[in-house]
Enzyme design. Structure first.
Site, short mmCIF file in Angstrom:
data_model
loop_
_atom_site.label_atom_id
_atom_site.label_comp_id
_atom_site.label_asym_id
_atom_site.label_seq_id
_atom_site.Cartn_x
_atom_site.Cartn_y
_atom_site.Cartn_z
N ASP A 112 1.00 -1.67 0.42
CA ASP A 112 -0.07 0.20 -0.03
C ASP A 112 0.72 1.19 0.06
O ASP A 112 2.29 1.27 0.63
CB ASP A 112 -0.63 0.20 1.24
CG ASP A 112 -2.60 0.26 0.85
OD1 ASP A 112 -2.69 1.36 0.16
OD2 ASP A 112 -2.84 -0.10 1.34
N ASP A 212 -3.36 4.66 -2.02
CA ASP A 212 -4.08 5.27 -1.27
C ASP A 212 -4.92 6.60 -1.88
O ASP A 212 -3.94 7.14 -2.57
CB ASP A 212 -3.85 5.11 0.09
CG ASP A 212 -5.13 5.26 0.78
OD1 ASP A 212 -5.30 4.54 1.26
OD2 ASP A 212 -4.84 6.60 1.61
N GLU A 266 -6.77 4.16 -5.40
CA GLU A 266 -7.78 3.88 -5.33
C GLU A 266 -8.15 5.21 -5.31
O GLU A 266 -7.39 6.49 -4.99
CB GLU A 266 -7.36 3.74 -3.83
CG GLU A 266 -8.58 3.40 -3.34
CD GLU A 266 -8.85 4.23 -2.03
OE1 GLU A 266 -10.64 3.87 -0.89
OE2 GLU A 266 -8.48 4.77 -1.25
N HIS A 338 -10.97 -3.79 3.04
CA HIS A 338 -11.22 -3.54 4.49
C HIS A 338 -12.17 -1.92 4.88
O HIS A 338 -12.06 -1.91 6.10
CB HIS A 338 -10.03 -2.90 4.95
CG HIS A 338 -9.33 -1.91 4.24
ND1 HIS A 338 -8.83 -1.72 2.44
CD2 HIS A 338 -8.44 -0.65 4.60
CE1 HIS A 338 -8.14 -1.12 2.50
NE2 HIS A 338 -8.13 0.13 3.77
N ASP A 339 -12.41 -1.32 3.90
CA ASP A 339 -13.51 -0.44 3.66
C ASP A 339 -14.84 -0.37 3.92
O ASP A 339 -15.76 0.12 4.02
CB ASP A 339 -13.03 1.19 2.80
CG ASP A 339 -11.82 1.72 3.28
OD1 ASP A 339 -10.91 1.19 4.25
OD2 ASP A 339 -10.80 1.94 2.31
#
Ligand code: NOJ
Length: 571
Positions: A112, A212, A266, A338-339
Site C-alpha cells: 500500500d 491510497d 484508489e 477493508h473499507d
C-alpha cells in the site's frame, strides 16, 4: 435476436496482454489475518504461516494493507515512517522473509502506498510544525486564529478538514483524520521524497503498489470553498485536481516505468471519463478502484443511511466501466476491501441464502473484464457482525459518524443509530479471519483487538475445507476457470438483459487465431425463481460452473433458483 460476435477487435494483441491483467489478487488486512505471537493483533509471521492457504486459492498476487510504522489512529493509513515496519506486525527481517516466501510460491506482493497524507508523528510533520525551513512547506498550512477555518472543506471522517495547531499557530489540512495531515504535493521536495521512497521499496523487490486516495494529491489554487450541499464538501477542489496527471506522470516516468510492476490507484468519486486519463495504455497507472457500485445501498448521496438498491443501476454502472474505458484502460474488480461492509450482507442474503448469494456475487466478480481483487474472508462468505454497543466499534470513521448522528438528530442513544452504524461500519471488514470454530476463530490465543464474528462457529476455513460444496471451494473453482479461460480475462462484455430487474446475464467473447469463444454468465440476484429468455445463438452449450447442482440444458430459456449463478460455454 441473435448476437453477432466475430469482430476483428475482439482479438487480443500481444501488446495488450499483461501478467497483471491475467492475475487474481488476494487482499490481506494484516491486523486481522493471523496472530502468531499471542497479542491479539495479526502480524507478518502469522501471515507467512498462512501462505499455503492463500496459494491454495489459486491467486497470483497479494495486496498487503499498510504495515509501516504508525501510531495506528487509522490502522496504518497514518504513517510515521515509510521505511520501517510497525512493531506489532514484526520486523523488517520478517517482512523480507515474507516477500521471499510469497515469491517462492510463485505469487507476487504489492504494498500500500499512502502519500496523500502522513501521520502527525512523521518526522516531516514534526519538523514542519516547528517551522524548520527545510520542512515548513511540506504540508498545507494556512494562517488563522483557531476560530475560523480557512475554508469549508470537510474531512471524509466528519467535521472540518482543518485543525488548528497551537505550536505553529496555524491550521493544517487533513482530508481524513486530524492525525493525518495532507502533504503539499505542490512542493517539489515532497514529490522527490515520495518518489525516493517508492524506489526504495521497489528496489526491495516488491511487485507493485495499491495507491491510497491517489487522485486527491492536487488541491485547487487558492483552496476555494466547496459547494456546501455536496456529498463531500470541497471535493470538487481536491479530487482529480489540476496537477493530478502531471504528478502521476512524473512518478511513472521517474520511477514506476523502470520496473515490471502493477499499480492500482484508489480514486474516490472517479468517473469513467476521468479514469481514462489515468489508466489508458499510456496512462501513468494500470488500474483504478472506483466506488460507484459501492454506493447503490446509500440513501441518495447519504452514506450514513441505508437505501434499497436496484439491479438495473448496477448494470448501468458496470456496463459503463466494462465498455467505456478508453485506450485499452483496464478495470479493477472488487466487492469488498477493508473499507467496505461484507458484500453478502449488502447485495446478498446473509440469513436465508448466505452460501448461494456469496457464490453468486463471487461468480459476478470473477467473470467480468478486469483484474479481480478478493478480500480476505470473502471467499468464505463472511458476513457483517453485530455491533451491539459503541464500545465494540474500533473504526475512527464509524465512531466519528455515530457520534455525529447522535449529536445532530433526535436520538437518545446508540440503539437509535445502531442499525445504520452496524451496517456501514468498516469494522465489518476488519473482524478477524475465521480459521476455525474455536473461541477466537483460530485467529489468536489472546483477546482479539476487535470482536470475532459470532458466526465463526459455522463460517470458517476448517469447516469450508471439509465441505465440497462450500463457498471456499466454489471460489477455487472460479479462480481456476478464470485462469484457464482467456475469454474471461480479455473477452468483450455484452449485457443481454439491461432492463431486467432481477436477472443479470452477459456474454464474454473473444476471437483468437480465427476461433471465437463465447462464455455466457446468468445470475439471479434475488431470492425468487424467475424464468428468462436469452438472445443467444449456439450449437452446443456446456455448463462450466453453477452454484446449484445442474446439468447442461438449453440456456436460451432458463428458470433460476434463488441466487442461482451459471456459467456456460457456447460453441
Ligand atoms: C482509504 C483507505 O482505504 C482507508 O482505509 C483510509 O482510512 C483512507 N484512505 C485514508 O488513508
Amino acid at each position: 435476436m441473435p448476437i453477432q460476435r466475430t469482430k476483428p477487435e475482439d482479438t487480443v494483441s500481444d501488446d495488450e496482454r499483461a501478467w497483471w491483467k491475467e492475475s487474481v489478487v488476494y487482499q490481506v488486512y494484516p491486523r486481522s489475518f493471523n496472530d502468531s505471537d499471542g497479542d491479539g493483533v495479526g502480524d507478518l509471521r502469522g501471515l507467512a504461516d498462512r501462505l499455503d492457504y492463500i496459494a491454495s486459492l489459486g491467486v497470483d498476487v497479494i495486496w498487503l494493507n499498510p504495515v509501516y510504522d504508525s501510531p495506528q489512529e487509522d490502522n496504518g493509513y497514518d504513517i510515521s515512517d515509510y521505511r520501517a515496519i510497525y512493531e506489532e506486525f514484526g520486523t523488517m527481517a520478517d517482512w523480507e522473509r515474507l516477500l521471499e516466501e510469497v515469491h517462492d510460491r510463485d505469487m507476487r506482493l504489492i504494498m500500500d502506498l499512502v502519500v496523500n497524507h502522513t501521520s502527525r508523528d512523521h518526522e516531516w510533520f514534526v519538523e514542519s510544525r516547528q517551522g524548520n525551513p527545510e520542512y515548513e512547506d511540506y504540508y498545507i498550512w494556512r494562517e488563522g486564529d483557531g476560530e475560523d477555518p480557512p475554508n469549508n472543506w470537510e474531512s471524509f471522517f466528519g467535521g472540518s478538514a482543518w485543525e488548528y495547531d497551537e505550536e505553529r499557530e496555524a491550521y493544517y489540512l487533513h482530508l481524513y483524520d486530524t492525525s493525518q495531515p495532507d502533504l503539499d504535493w505542490a512542493n517539489e521536495d515532497v514529490r522527490q521524497d515520495v518518489f525516493d521512497t517508492i524506489e526504495w521499496w521497489l528496489e526491495k523487490g516488491i511487485d507493485g503498489f495499491r495507491m491510497d486516495v491517489i487522485n486527491l494529491l492536487s488541491k485547487a489554487d487558492g483552496l476555494p470553498d466547496g459547494d456546501p450541499d455536496s456529498e463531500w464538501v470541497g471535493s470538487e477542489h481536491f479530487i482529480d485536481g489540476p496537477e493530478m496527471t502531471a504528478y502521476l506522470e512524473a512518478m511513472d516516468e521517474q520511477v514506476l516505468s523502470n520496473y515490471d510492476i502493477m499499480t492500482v490507484g484508489e480514486m474516490p468519486q472517479l468517473t469513467v471519463d476521468e479514469a481514462s486519463t489515468y489508466v489508458s495504455a499510456d496512462g501513468p497507472l494500470d488500474m483504478a478502484f472506483h466506488f460507484q457500485h459501492t454506493k447503490l445501498d446509500y440513501d441518495g448521496d447519504e452514506r450514513w443511511a441505508v437505501g434499497d438498491w436496484d439491479l438495473t443501476e448496477l448494470k448501468e454502472i458496470v456496463g459503463r466501466w466494462q465498455t467505456g474505458l478508453e485506450g485499452e484502460g483496464w478495470n479493477a474488480l472488487y466487492w469488498e476491501n477493508h473499507d467496505q461492509p461484507r458484500v453478502v450482507s449488502r447485495y446478498g442474503d446473509p440469513v436465508n441464502y448466505r452460501r448461494e448469494s456469496a457464490k453468486l456475487l463471487g461468480t459476478f466478480m470473477l467473470t467480468l473484464r478486469g483484474t479481480p481483487y478478493i478480500y480476505q474472508g470473502q471467499e468464505l462468505g463472511m458476513t457483517n457482525a453485530p455491533w451491539e454497543s459503541m464500545d465494540d466499534l474500533r473504526d475512527v470513521d464509524a465512531i466519528n459518524h455515530a457520534e455525529e448522528l447522535l449529536e445532530s438528530e433526535d436520538h437518545e442513544g446508540y440503539d437509535d443509530v445502531r442499525d445504520v452504524v452496524a451496517y456501514r461500519s468498516r469494522d465489518n471488514a476488519r473482524t478477524p479471519m475465521q480459521w476455525d470454530d474455536s473461541e477466537h476463530a483460530g485467529f489468536t490465543d489472546a483477546d482479539p483487538w476487535i470482536q470475532v464474528n459470532p458466526n465463526h462457529d459455522e463460517v470458517n476455513v476448517e469447516a469450508a475445507e471439509a465441505d465440497e460444496d462450500s463457498v471456499l471451494n466454489y471460489y477455487r473453482d472460479l479462480v481456476d476457470l478464470r485462469e484457464r479461460k482467456d475469454t474471461l480475462v480479455y473477452g468483450e462484455y455484452d449485457d443481454l438483459l439491461p432492463d431486467h430487474e432481477s436477472v443479470y446475464a452477459y456474454t464474454r467473447t473473444m476471437t483468437e487465431d480465427g476461433e471465437t469463444e463465447q462464455v455466457l454468465v446468468v445470475l439471479n440476484f434475488f431470492g425468487d425463481r424467475p424464468t428468462v429468455d436469452l438472445p443467444v445463438q449456439y450449437d452446443e452449450a456446456t455448463l462450466l460452473l453453477s452454484n446449484y447442482d445442474r446439468s447442461d440444458d438449453a440456456p436460451e430459456s432458463v428458470t433460476l433458483a434463488p441466487y442461482e449463478a451459471r456459467i456456460y460455454q457456447l460453441d
